[in-house]
Design an enzyme around this catalytic site. Sequence first.
Site, PDB file in Angstrom:
ATOM      1  N   HIS A  49     -10.255  25.268  14.095  1.00  0.00           N
ATOM      2  CA  HIS A  49      -9.872  23.880  14.334  1.00  0.00           C
ATOM      3  C   HIS A  49     -10.948  22.925  13.877  1.00  0.00           C
ATOM      4  O   HIS A  49     -10.674  21.881  13.303  1.00  0.00           O
ATOM      5  CB  HIS A  49      -9.625  23.643  15.826  1.00  0.00           C
ATOM      6  CG  HIS A  49      -8.437  24.339  16.342  1.00  0.00           C
ATOM      7  ND1 HIS A  49      -7.388  24.673  15.528  1.00  0.00           N
ATOM      8  CD2 HIS A  49      -8.113  24.777  17.579  1.00  0.00           C
ATOM      9  CE1 HIS A  49      -6.476  25.276  16.249  1.00  0.00           C
ATOM     10  NE2 HIS A  49      -6.892  25.356  17.491  1.00  0.00           N
ATOM     11  N   ARG A  96       6.018  31.907  -5.082  1.00  0.00           N
ATOM     12  CA  ARG A  96       6.004  33.370  -4.963  1.00  0.00           C
ATOM     13  C   ARG A  96       6.968  33.761  -3.856  1.00  0.00           C
ATOM     14  O   ARG A  96       6.881  33.247  -2.748  1.00  0.00           O
ATOM     15  CB  ARG A  96       4.604  33.861  -4.599  1.00  0.00           C
ATOM     16  CG  ARG A  96       3.541  33.428  -5.568  1.00  0.00           C
ATOM     17  CD  ARG A  96       2.174  33.961  -5.120  1.00  0.00           C
ATOM     18  NE  ARG A  96       1.131  33.441  -5.981  1.00  0.00           N
ATOM     19  CZ  ARG A  96       0.485  32.302  -5.772  1.00  0.00           C
ATOM     20  NH1 ARG A  96       0.752  31.590  -4.690  1.00  0.00           N
ATOM     21  NH2 ARG A  96      -0.427  31.885  -6.602  1.00  0.00           N
ATOM     22  N   ARG A 124       9.768  32.539  -8.515  1.00  0.00           N
ATOM     23  CA  ARG A 124       9.537  33.816  -9.185  1.00  0.00           C
ATOM     24  C   ARG A 124      10.193  34.925  -8.363  1.00  0.00           C
ATOM     25  O   ARG A 124       9.956  35.037  -7.162  1.00  0.00           O
ATOM     26  CB  ARG A 124       8.035  34.097  -9.314  1.00  0.00           C
ATOM     27  CG  ARG A 124       7.767  35.426 -10.020  1.00  0.00           C
ATOM     28  CD  ARG A 124       6.295  35.681 -10.199  1.00  0.00           C
ATOM     29  NE  ARG A 124       5.640  35.933  -8.928  1.00  0.00           N
ATOM     30  CZ  ARG A 124       4.322  36.030  -8.783  1.00  0.00           C
ATOM     31  NH1 ARG A 124       3.523  35.872  -9.812  1.00  0.00           N
ATOM     32  NH2 ARG A 124       3.803  36.265  -7.590  1.00  0.00           N
ATOM     33  N   GLU A 129       3.194  37.113 -19.196  1.00  0.00           N
ATOM     34  CA  GLU A 129       1.925  37.551 -18.612  1.00  0.00           C
ATOM     35  C   GLU A 129       1.529  38.935 -19.095  1.00  0.00           C
ATOM     36  O   GLU A 129       0.618  39.546 -18.541  1.00  0.00           O
ATOM     37  CB  GLU A 129       2.042  37.544 -17.083  1.00  0.00           C
ATOM     38  CG  GLU A 129       3.216  38.369 -16.582  1.00  0.00           C
ATOM     39  CD  GLU A 129       3.375  38.356 -15.064  1.00  0.00           C
ATOM     40  OE1 GLU A 129       2.381  38.128 -14.371  1.00  0.00           O
ATOM     41  OE2 GLU A 129       4.498  38.597 -14.604  1.00  0.00           O
ATOM     42  N   ASN A 173      -3.619  35.037 -15.138  1.00  0.00           N
ATOM     43  CA  ASN A 173      -4.393  36.080 -14.465  1.00  0.00           C
ATOM     44  C   ASN A 173      -3.996  37.463 -14.982  1.00  0.00           C
ATOM     45  O   ASN A 173      -4.835  38.261 -15.392  1.00  0.00           O
ATOM     46  CB  ASN A 173      -4.190  36.012 -12.948  1.00  0.00           C
ATOM     47  CG  ASN A 173      -4.633  34.672 -12.381  1.00  0.00           C
ATOM     48  OD1 ASN A 173      -5.043  33.783 -13.125  1.00  0.00           O
ATOM     49  ND2 ASN A 173      -4.544  34.517 -11.078  1.00  0.00           N
ATOM     50  N   ASP A 174      -2.686  37.743 -14.977  1.00  0.00           N
ATOM     51  CA  ASP A 174      -2.243  39.037 -15.477  1.00  0.00           C
ATOM     52  C   ASP A 174      -2.339  39.109 -17.000  1.00  0.00           C
ATOM     53  O   ASP A 174      -2.661  40.164 -17.548  1.00  0.00           O
ATOM     54  CB  ASP A 174      -0.809  39.341 -15.016  1.00  0.00           C
ATOM     55  CG  ASP A 174      -0.806  39.925 -13.608  1.00  0.00           C
ATOM     56  OD1 ASP A 174      -1.885  40.368 -13.162  1.00  0.00           O
ATOM     57  OD2 ASP A 174       0.251  39.929 -12.952  1.00  0.00           O
ATOM     58  N   ARG A 208      -9.681  43.541 -12.988  1.00  0.00           N
ATOM     59  CA  ARG A 208     -10.733  42.592 -12.609  1.00  0.00           C
ATOM     60  C   ARG A 208     -11.489  43.031 -11.361  1.00  0.00           C
ATOM     61  O   ARG A 208     -12.591  42.562 -11.089  1.00  0.00           O
ATOM     62  CB  ARG A 208     -10.154  41.189 -12.410  1.00  0.00           C
ATOM     63  CG  ARG A 208      -9.315  41.027 -11.159  1.00  0.00           C
ATOM     64  CD  ARG A 208      -8.520  39.760 -11.166  1.00  0.00           C
ATOM     65  NE  ARG A 208      -9.344  38.557 -11.188  1.00  0.00           N
ATOM     66  CZ  ARG A 208      -8.863  37.339 -10.950  1.00  0.00           C
ATOM     67  NH1 ARG A 208      -7.569  37.166 -10.688  1.00  0.00           N
ATOM     68  NH2 ARG A 208      -9.620  36.281 -10.972  1.00  0.00           N
ATOM     69  N   CYS A 234       0.943  28.959 -14.898  1.00  0.00           N
ATOM     70  CA  CYS A 234       0.788  28.991 -13.450  1.00  0.00           C
ATOM     71  C   CYS A 234      -0.388  29.857 -13.014  1.00  0.00           C
ATOM     72  O   CYS A 234      -0.486  30.249 -11.874  1.00  0.00           O
ATOM     73  CB  CYS A 234       2.086  29.444 -12.776  1.00  0.00           C
ATOM     74  SG  CYS A 234       2.689  31.024 -13.364  1.00  0.00           S
TER      75      CYS A 234
END
Lengths: 568, 87
Positions: free
Chosen positions: A186, A293, A329, A428, A451-452, A462, A499
């Site tokens: 918090h 996602r 997706r 990708e 990323n992919d 990675r 993305c």
Amino acid sequence: MYKGIAASRGIGIGTICRIIEQDLSFETKIVTDTDAEKARFQKAIDDFVEETYAMAEEVKKNIGPKESEILLGHAVMISDPSMSGEMFSMIDAGQCAEAALTAVCDMFYGIFSTMDDEMMRQRASDIADVKVSILKKLLGIEDVDISKVPEGTVLVCKDLTPSMTSQIVKENVAGIITEVGGPTSHSAILARALEIPAVLSVPGIVDLVADKDTAIVDGTAGDVFINPEISVLSDYVIKREDFNRKKEELKKFKGKETLTADGDKLEIFCNIGTPKDAKKAMECDGEGVGLFRSEFLFMDNTHLPTEEEQFEAYKEALETMQGKTVIIRTLDIGGDKDIPYMDFEKEENPFLGFRAVRYCLAHTDMYKTQLRAITRASAFGKAKIMVPLVTTVDEVRAVKKLVEEIKDELRKEGIPFDENIEVGCMTETAASAAIADFLAKEADFFSIGTNDLTGYTMAVDRGNAKVAYLYSAFQPAVLRSIKQIIVAAKEAGIPVGMCGEAAADPLMIPLLMSFGLDEYSVNPVLVLTARCIISKWTKAEADALAEKVMAMDNVEDVVAALKAAAKE
Amino acid sequence: MVSKEFTINDELGMHMRPASLLSQMAAKYQSNVTVKYNGKDFNAKSVMLLMTALIKYGSVIEVVCDGPDEEEALAAIGEFIDSGMGD
């Protein structure tokens, strides 16, 4: 220098005011006049609840409704039959109010603090906060009045409780340092809402400092300096100016279109993981959702999500986005995820295995449920279907065929949907870059998952430290793939977005602008940053830089050239 | 005594806010209201006990109401859960 958790960005410099924990010890007594003791306890609870409501009202006005709910929760907790009810029974049995309060609160603290759920563990600190507040009332102890600290104060305390945070006057508190608390506590949430730099979890800091010490709080890096040398201090004064200037600059981009320095319009979308994140995307000024996602529906579940459950989730995101594009997706998992109710087999090489669209096209019942839910939800906004891990044109054709079947069904059933719902490709894989021109004829849009794409193009995991040095979207091989995908989309006249993390990278953005990328989908908090960077480049400048960089044969030269050209 | 099963459709599960609203709703009725989950019983009038149940998204819970206004209690609570628990 002391290290802690960077919990709220920015640089604060000021004079320390320690908030020392007070002695809350009490003598356990046997009570004979239980009615009087209960009245004393009731008075303490009533005072606490009254103050809490007043504070919550203040917080709602000054910070926001979500933050004030934390405080209202405290009032609800103490009024609970298993809290105060239990405490009153103990007083009836002869315990004093302090002992009854402590026993019940400590029991619940024990339960919540060991729970296997981050959100519930947070409740333990709420219970401790309630206990301390009421104990102070019973013992007649007054708190330091945080609302009265002078301008330029750095608060140092063991833990910043919500009740303390709510007294903070934003203009007077330059920074916050605590001994406990994490990035989702918090205190962190409230510090961020108040835009006060904060470093949490600095071990023993309360005893290491004295009132009136000078402190630097670097809430971006998580660093704390006490009585720093003049040279350090002047460095941080400059850093602070820099940070504040940038923050002000970014605010200018709020509510504006995304325009290049030439005035060409581009779009900044957001990546989200749940329908609730869509609110965040809207708050952060996202112009759409470039990646929703859908995995959360499957992973945090005990059964295959039904069409209805999925429909509700997609519909919620679409309604929140108020007609803006939401690219959903379809399921993107495989043998690396253990989902008990799905028949994923353990594979030697799950990232090259039976996953994503490959799995979905082999389980058409399950896949049609998802596609049908998305198609139905398309009646409530602008939904698009994105297919992950595409490597062949046939995969896109197969998904489109399923969507057409679903449309026929829905038409027959008289259920509304968007007749023009688009089906696109997440590009990708190395294969999707190589056949981007073929795919562009079949797909309605492309979205590059950097990323992919980086992993599959460089043949690098990675997570493997020995080869991670190869993992960079600035590798010439990856840059060529990205360019090839964008060019293929442009030639076919379909929109193309990105993305992956690279879409928000200040070094990557000018290249993407030169290649012709239309839509940049980023983490919601980076929307304004990305929009600001785009505004600084003209197409001609971006083209000149891209031409130079694309002629370089190694990643070091590429990154060095991009850094040298970067615009602050 | 009446009872019915429900699926929790709040993504965060039975966290503070829904638990607090549910307990306040249950407290309005004279009947005892119990949530059965994972083989255990939880007093639905207590937000604290509801939270200790750690009810996750997608879980199925059984709500049992017992008392003079059990039908009304079950109907109201059922509608609350199905509507997404105020989130």
